[in-house]
Design a protein around this motif. Structure first.
Motif, PDB file in Angstrom:
ATOM      1  N   ALA A 132       0.845  -1.189   0.000  1.00 53.06           N
ATOM      2  CA  ALA A 132       0.000   0.000   0.000  1.00 53.06           C
ATOM      3  C   ALA A 132       0.881   1.240   0.000  1.00 53.06           C
ATOM      4  O   ALA A 132       1.965   1.238   0.598  1.00 53.06           O
ATOM      5  N   VAL A 183      -1.868  -5.380   7.246  1.00 52.52           N
ATOM      6  CA  VAL A 183      -2.983  -4.778   6.507  1.00 52.52           C
ATOM      7  C   VAL A 183      -3.375  -5.693   5.361  1.00 52.52           C
ATOM      8  O   VAL A 183      -2.526  -6.080   4.554  1.00 52.52           O
ATOM      9  N   GLU A 205      -6.137  -6.132   2.146  1.00 54.22           N
ATOM     10  CA  GLU A 205      -7.148  -5.571   1.271  1.00 54.22           C
ATOM     11  C   GLU A 205      -7.692  -6.688   0.406  1.00 54.22           C
ATOM     12  O   GLU A 205      -6.939  -7.341  -0.326  1.00 54.22           O
ATOM     13  N   ARG A 248      -1.264  -6.157   2.074  1.00 53.84           N
ATOM     14  CA  ARG A 248      -0.813  -4.913   1.451  1.00 53.84           C
ATOM     15  C   ARG A 248       0.243  -4.206   2.287  1.00 53.84           C
ATOM     16  O   ARG A 248       0.894  -3.273   1.826  1.00 53.84           O
ATOM     17  N   ARG A 283     -15.471  -8.652   8.309  1.00 57.23           N
ATOM     18  CA  ARG A 283     -15.575  -7.944   7.022  1.00 57.23           C
ATOM     19  C   ARG A 283     -16.480  -8.691   6.052  1.00 57.23           C
ATOM     20  O   ARG A 283     -17.206  -8.073   5.260  1.00 57.23           O
ATOM     21  N   ARG A 343     -14.037  -0.296   2.306  1.00 59.54           N
ATOM     22  CA  ARG A 343     -12.704  -0.170   1.710  1.00 59.54           C
ATOM     23  C   ARG A 343     -12.029  -1.533   1.548  1.00 59.54           C
ATOM     24  O   ARG A 343     -10.875  -1.597   1.139  1.00 59.54           O
ATOM     25  N   LEU A 353     -10.904  -3.461   3.766  1.00 60.68           N
ATOM     26  CA  LEU A 353      -9.691  -3.446   4.582  1.00 60.68           C
ATOM     27  C   LEU A 353      -9.883  -4.118   5.937  1.00 60.68           C
ATOM     28  O   LEU A 353     -10.903  -3.928   6.612  1.00 60.68           O
ATOM     29  N   THR A 354      -8.885  -4.883   6.335  1.00 60.56           N
ATOM     30  CA  THR A 354      -8.718  -5.381   7.704  1.00 60.56           C
ATOM     31  C   THR A 354      -7.311  -4.990   8.132  1.00 60.56           C
ATOM     32  O   THR A 354      -6.338  -5.320   7.447  1.00 60.56           O
ATOM     33  N   ILE A 355      -7.215  -4.281   9.256  1.00 53.00           N
ATOM     34  CA  ILE A 355      -5.931  -3.738   9.697  1.00 53.00           C
ATOM     35  C   ILE A 355      -5.704  -4.121  11.157  1.00 53.00           C
ATOM     36  O   ILE A 355      -6.553  -3.872  12.013  1.00 53.00           O
ATOM     37  N   PHE A 380      -3.711   4.595   5.104  1.00 49.06           N
ATOM     38  CA  PHE A 380      -4.351   3.587   4.246  1.00 49.06           C
ATOM     39  C   PHE A 380      -5.642   4.075   3.609  1.00 49.06           C
ATOM     40  O   PHE A 380      -6.148   3.459   2.670  1.00 49.06           O
TER      41      PHE A 380
END
Length: 336
Positions: A24, A44, A46, A51, A219, A298, A300-302, A330
């Motif tokens: 990213a 992170v 995606e 990413r 998610r 988005r 995304l999992t962070i 991000f």
């Protein structure tokens, strides 16, 4: 040939390895920011692809209050299993509450939202039964009071519900059987409380790559291999705040303006910067700035994990960590 990350994550199959995608744009800056604030791991994903990743993502770390958000997921599984409903009175299970008019009115939803009336000391959980017997410090539903007692009470309710159904009554094993094992999570450890029962408000130890699997499960709307592992309506309720604190759902933090002035709510700046953040952001958070951020819009999992400075925490020293600043790496197209 694509380089395959060592991380095993779910991408429709528990054994499918996550693909290492291009880093990213904000990855390097995010890693530097995390490291400057006692960070030990950043991961992170995606669309399930890595990413951004630091070292240390395979090393189990204490989640502290990040454990609480697993209790909400456990409750959503219990709804699917018809063991409970979110709006039933807890006294339907806790017979000792039935003679107290205020305790008799407390719902499971209020316990999960920390609005059930019990005041308890953060970081000092009592056993399940001692928590059940704790006096009320506020009328149910009127005040947000963050602490371990409501989660311990949920542990006792789940224990009794399972026993009444002639099932293994251990809440930890129930959560593992219903959610964690199916989505491929390997637990590093889970500490027990003073009564020998698994702690519900803290105590779970997971590596970043394992906590990310929980985030990916959320998610995906609580599904694994296309199958719902929890009740979908109950899962959605976890991400709705209460009147007392719109920034806290049922064990998950939300980017919402809030009238609650308690120090725990004010410890994250997603409340102050709510209009600038994705409305569907949900956060599991623990002491020492342990974080699991999930942003479905988005994809995304962070995960962010850090060393907990207990002395600094006890002294009330601020860490300087900004959730909003970290997420900006991000959420901005340029990673700035």
């Amino acid at each position: 040939m694509k380089r395959i990350a060592p991380l095993l994550l779910l991408a429709g199959c528990a054994a499918a390895p996550a693909v290492q995608a291009a880093p990213a744009p904000g990855c390097a800056a995010a890693l530097a920011y995390s490291s400057a604030h006692q960070g030990v791991a950043v991961l992170v994903l995606e669309d399930g692809k890595v990413r951004c990743s630091s070292d240390g993502v395979s090393t189990p770390q204490e989640l502290w209050s990040g454990t609480k958000s697993l209790v909400g997921l456990m409750a959503a599984a219990a709804v699917q299993d018809r063991l409970l409903t979110l709006d039933e009175p807890a006294s339907a299970t806790l017979a000792e509450w039935r003679e107290d008019p205020k305790k008799a009115a407390i719902t499971i939803r209020q316990l999960l939202a920390m609005t059930s009336g019990q005041a308890s000391t953060v970081g000092r959980p009592r056993g399940y039964l001692d928590s059940v017997n704790a006096p009320l410090a506020a009328d149910p539903g009127t005040k947000f009071q963050y602490g371990p007692a409501p989660m311990q009470i949920i542990g006792e309710i789940i224990r009794r519900k399972l026993a009444a159904a002639s099932l293994d009554a251990d809440p930890r094993r129930y959560l593992e059987r219903r959610i964690l094992t199916p989505v491929g999570v390997t637990i590093g450890d889970w500490r027990n409380g003073p009564d020998g029962a698994p702690l519900m408000p803290q105590g779970l130890v997971l590596a970043a790559e394992q906590w990310a699997k929980v985030g990916e499960f959320v998610r995906r709307g609580g599904t694994q291999d296309g199958k719902a592992l929890v009740d979908p309506a109950a899962l959605a309720e976890l991400f709705k705040g209460s009147d007392a604190n719109p920034a806290y759902g049922l064990t998950w933090w939300l980017p919402r303006a809030s009238p609650s002035d308690d120090p725990v709510t004010r410890s994250t700046d997603i409340v102050a910067h709510a209009p600038t953040l994705p409305a569907d952001l949900v956060v599991a958070a623990g002491a020492g700035d342990q974080r699991l951020y999930v942003i479905p819009s988005r994809r995304l999992t962070i995960v962010r994990q850090a060393r907990l400075d207990i002395a600094a925490l006890a002294a009330g020293k601020k860490s300087g960590w900004s959730d909003t600043h970290f997420l900006s790496f991000f959420l901005s197209p340029t990673g700035e």
